[in-house]
Design an enzyme around this catalytic site. Structure first.
Site, short mmCIF file in Angstrom:
data_model
loop_
_atom_site.label_atom_id
_atom_site.label_comp_id
_atom_site.label_asym_id
_atom_site.label_seq_id
_atom_site.Cartn_x
_atom_site.Cartn_y
_atom_site.Cartn_z
N ARG A 67 2.25 -9.29 -0.96
CA ARG A 67 2.73 -8.20 -1.81
C ARG A 67 3.49 -7.13 -1.05
O ARG A 67 4.09 -6.25 -1.66
CB ARG A 67 1.56 -7.56 -2.57
CG ARG A 67 0.42 -7.02 -1.73
CD ARG A 67 -0.77 -6.73 -2.64
NE ARG A 67 -1.95 -6.29 -1.94
CZ ARG A 67 -2.38 -5.04 -1.89
NH1 ARG A 67 -1.70 -4.11 -2.51
NH2 ARG A 67 -3.49 -4.74 -1.26
N CYS B 217 -10.07 -1.87 -10.78
CA CYS B 217 -9.65 -0.75 -9.93
C CYS B 217 -8.30 -0.99 -9.30
O CYS B 217 -7.83 -0.18 -8.50
CB CYS B 217 -10.69 -0.47 -8.85
SG CYS B 217 -10.92 -1.82 -7.67
N ASN C 231 -4.71 -6.13 -7.38
CA ASN C 231 -3.59 -6.25 -6.44
C ASN C 231 -3.75 -7.46 -5.53
O ASN C 231 -2.86 -8.30 -5.42
CB ASN C 231 -3.49 -4.98 -5.58
CG ASN C 231 -3.38 -3.73 -6.41
OD1 ASN C 231 -3.05 -3.78 -7.58
ND2 ASN C 231 -3.69 -2.60 -5.81
N ASP C 232 -4.91 -7.56 -4.88
CA ASP C 232 -5.14 -8.71 -4.00
C ASP C 232 -5.41 -9.98 -4.79
O ASP C 232 -5.06 -11.08 -4.35
CB ASP C 232 -6.31 -8.42 -3.05
CG ASP C 232 -5.87 -7.71 -1.78
OD1 ASP C 232 -4.71 -7.92 -1.37
OD2 ASP C 232 -6.66 -6.95 -1.21
N HIS D 9 0.82 -1.21 0.00
CA HIS D 9 0.00 0.00 0.00
C HIS D 9 0.86 1.26 0.00
O HIS D 9 0.45 2.30 -0.52
CB HIS D 9 -0.97 0.01 1.18
CG HIS D 9 -2.24 0.71 0.86
ND1 HIS D 9 -3.27 0.11 0.18
CD2 HIS D 9 -2.62 2.00 1.04
CE1 HIS D 9 -4.24 0.99 -0.01
NE2 HIS D 9 -3.87 2.14 0.50
N ARG E 37 -11.42 4.66 -1.13
CA ARG E 37 -10.92 3.81 -0.06
C ARG E 37 -11.28 4.44 1.29
O ARG E 37 -10.50 5.19 1.87
CB ARG E 37 -9.41 3.63 -0.19
CG ARG E 37 -8.98 2.90 -1.46
CD ARG E 37 -7.47 2.68 -1.44
NE ARG E 37 -7.02 1.84 -2.53
CZ ARG E 37 -6.48 2.30 -3.66
NH1 ARG E 37 -6.34 3.61 -3.84
NH2 ARG E 37 -6.08 1.48 -4.60
N GLU F 95 -11.44 -10.03 -5.73
CA GLU F 95 -10.02 -10.00 -5.39
C GLU F 95 -9.56 -11.29 -4.71
O GLU F 95 -8.39 -11.41 -4.33
CB GLU F 95 -9.72 -8.80 -4.48
CG GLU F 95 -10.65 -8.66 -3.31
CD GLU F 95 -10.50 -7.32 -2.59
OE1 GLU F 95 -9.49 -6.63 -2.82
OE2 GLU F 95 -11.41 -6.96 -1.81
N ARG G 295 -16.04 2.17 -1.24
CA ARG G 295 -15.77 0.84 -0.70
C ARG G 295 -15.86 0.88 0.82
O ARG G 295 -15.30 1.78 1.45
CB ARG G 295 -14.38 0.36 -1.13
CG ARG G 295 -14.05 -1.05 -0.65
CD ARG G 295 -12.70 -1.51 -1.14
NE ARG G 295 -11.59 -0.78 -0.53
CZ ARG G 295 -10.32 -0.93 -0.88
NH1 ARG G 295 -10.00 -1.77 -1.85
NH2 ARG G 295 -9.37 -0.25 -0.27
#
Length: 590
Positions: free
Chosen positions: A481, A518, A470-471, A200, A307, A447, A344
């Site tokens: 990650r 996204c 990403n996830d 992140h 977020r 995800e 989200r």
């Protein structure tokens, strides 16, 4: 002497400036800038902490039993001597007054300087006194932690123009919440010892549109305060004290990069249409309500990912209640002037923990693998009061514009049903309280591989889906990650990942349900044509990435991409196959 430190490139560009080190400590240390008029208060905090520790040491000294070893008393005397060393105190004050560091940061910065001096001493006994200094500083940090001091938000108003030299941040690691403190601050780039391409910290760096390198392992140890450094965000290299000829080369590259950004900036309000006339929606990912205006200015046609967890961070243990959340969501929705805002629900856990002082302290911190523990929707469902407050706040904000609700990390049918029940309960409570709200579309983050494989079931319960690449990559490949030790195995081009993405887009399109990406893949120009070929027509990314993706789309004829997906998915080396196919297609076109 000039040295090079290699890491992972996570945000492109060149940054040149003096190094600002955020030293690691066994005590959590807040790092933020203060305003000049607050320096006296920070110095007073240092004095109070010193006096408190001195009183504590004196009490310990008086309580030492007579039979105790004389070295114990001598050790306490050494600590008291260090504590009252005027040279040390004056140096710490200098960090506060001249560099505008908060008290905690100032004392750890000076510790870094003095510790290096101890390391260079030839006398072994003197070298070992570094541990005593560290213990004294740790005591002061603990004393300071009982006084919240100046809130971190104060530093944000400090302008880079007040400093003669540009600054770059060097740290062992930077938590996402700390990154939000540094957002729009004086730093022109940063480097960390740990982290991966999609940790992140790296994501926030790209959202700030500043060069960054992570996973260097040794940068915070090798760099000294105020060293001149160059961050090469394209190659993933940190150059410490570069020779003049190297420095001039990077300054030239920096100027070229600024010209390219200015050229792309002119595209921000141009319609995003392919050469064959297909309209593509470019949406923005944002962290805070104030980012909504930035998204508009970058040319976004909506917010594809708000977020919301960042509204819960860096608050000293006090979480936002329903009213505060409502005002924040309303601000973002109104700023978009009728364009859609996808909010989200809070996604905490793994590399985004809440403040440990929070009354909702996360239980995941006691688990072996936080990424697989109580996070995202799992945590929200375990905290029904908090979840209900957030749902009510989002629903109330929906009367001020177009709001869509996005649920992270859904994997089970029972989670879907629980979310719907919680949403219905929130509506009933708003009715009873007399608050207005509108119907909102409900979406799911894809995800987790299980969600991608269960998509037909999901599409019966959700109005839209958003792929969080990403996830999805992390969980498909079993790669943390944020862990630089395995970051080289994190591969967005892995055939399994591409299969899941392509399958999700195709099934959603066939069902007539909107689908977007996204994750970081949406903002990476290397994937633009492939995602278009897969049928994606909605990309959501950091505002800073919109212009470069738009340029790529404006130059693409989507009709000519037929066959690209099949070719790439059939290859053992998808990235090479994609590049070769597109290169051949361009030659045939021209």
């Amino acid at each position: 002497m000039s040295i090079q430190v290699f890491g992972l490139p996570v945000s492109r560009g060149v940054a040149i400036g003096r190094a600002v080190l955020v030293a690691s400590s066994r005590v959590d240390v807040a790092h933020y800038f203060i305003e000049p008029h607050q320096a006296e208060r920070e110095v007073d905090r240092l004095r109070c902490a010193r006096d408190e520790v001195a009183a504590e040491l004196m009490a310990l000294k008086q309580d030492v039993p007579e039979e105790a070893h004389a070295e114990l008393v001598a050790l306490l005397d050494v600590h008291l001597m260090m504590l009252h060393d005027e040279m040390l105190i004056e140096a710490v004050k200098q960090w506060v007054v001249e560099r505008h560091y908060n008290a905690e940061w100032a004392i750890t910065a000076q510790l870094e300087v003095v510790a290096r001096q101890f390391d260079e001493m030839e006398d072994e006994y003197l070298r070992e006194r570094k541990a005593d200094l560290e213990q004294v500083v740790e005591r002061m940090l603990r004393a300071l932690s009982n006084d919240v001091g100046v809130m971190g938000a104060a530093h944000a108003s400090l302008q880079a123009a007040s400093r003669e030299d540009p600054l770059v941040l060097i740290a062992s690691d930077i938590a996402p919440a700390d990154m939000m403190h540094f957002k729009r601050s004086v730093f022109t780039g940063f480097v960390t010892d740990v982290g991966g391409r999609t940790s992140h910290t790296a994501i926030v760096a790209r959202s700030m549109d500043i060069p960054a390198v992570v996973g260097t392992r040794e940068a915070s140890r090798l760099v000294r305060q105020d060293d001149w450094v160059v961050i090469d965000g394209d190659a993933g290299v940190l150059i410490v004290n570069p020779p003049p000829i190297v420095l001039e080369e990077y300054r030239f590259r920096q100027r070229q990069s600024e010209l390219e950004r200015a050229r792309l900036h002119r595209l921000r309000h141009a319609p995003c249409v392919t050469l064959d006339g297909q309209h593509i929606d470019l949406l923005a990912n944002i962290e805070l309500p104030s980012d909504a205006q930035v998204a508009l200015e970058a040319g976004a046609v909506g917010v594809g990912l708000f977020r919301s967890e960042f509204m819960f961070m860096n608050r000293g243990g006090r979480l936002p209640d329903e009213e505060e959340q409502f005002r924040g969501y309303r601000t973002a929705v109104q700023a978009l002037n009728g364009l859609p805002v996808t909010i989200r629900t809070i996604d905490v856990g793994a590399d985004k923990p809440l403040d440990r002082m929070s009354t909702h302290e996360l239980r995941h911190e006691h688990t072996l693998n936080p990424a697989l523990g109580l996070r995202a929707i799992r945590w929200s469902l375990s905290e029904p009061e908090m979840f209900g407050e957030q749902l009510r706040a989002i629903l109330r904000a929906s009367t001020h514009g177009k709001v869509r609700l996005l649920i992270p990390m859904v994997a089970h049918l029972r989670e879907i049903l629980q979310v719907r029940q919680a949403l219905e309960q929130a509506c009933r409570e708003l009715d009873e309280a007399g608050h207005a709200y509108a119907q909102v579309e409900l979406g799911a983050m894809i995800e987790v591989p299980a969600a991608a494989l269960m998509l037909p079931l999901f599409l019966r319960h959700f109005d839209f889906v958003s792929i969080g690449t990403n996830d999805l990559i992390q969980y498909t490949l079993a790669i943390d990650r944020a862990d630089e030790a395995v970051a080289h195995l994190y591969d967005a081009w892995h055939p399994a990942v591409l299969q899941l993405v392509a399958q999700t887009i195709a099934q959603a399109n066939a069902a007539g349900k909107p689908v977007s990406v996204c994750g970081e893949m949406a903002g990476d120009p290397a994937f633009t044509e492939l995602l278009l070929a897969m049928g994606l027509r909605s990309f959501s990314m950091h505002p800073a990435q919109i212009s470069s993706i738009k340029q790529r789309i404006l130059r693409t004829d989507a009709r000519q991409l037929a066959g690209l997906v099949e070719h790439v998915l059939a290859s053992d080396e998808p990235q090479d196959a994609c590049v070769a196919w597109l290169s051949r297609a361009r030659r045939l076109t021209h």
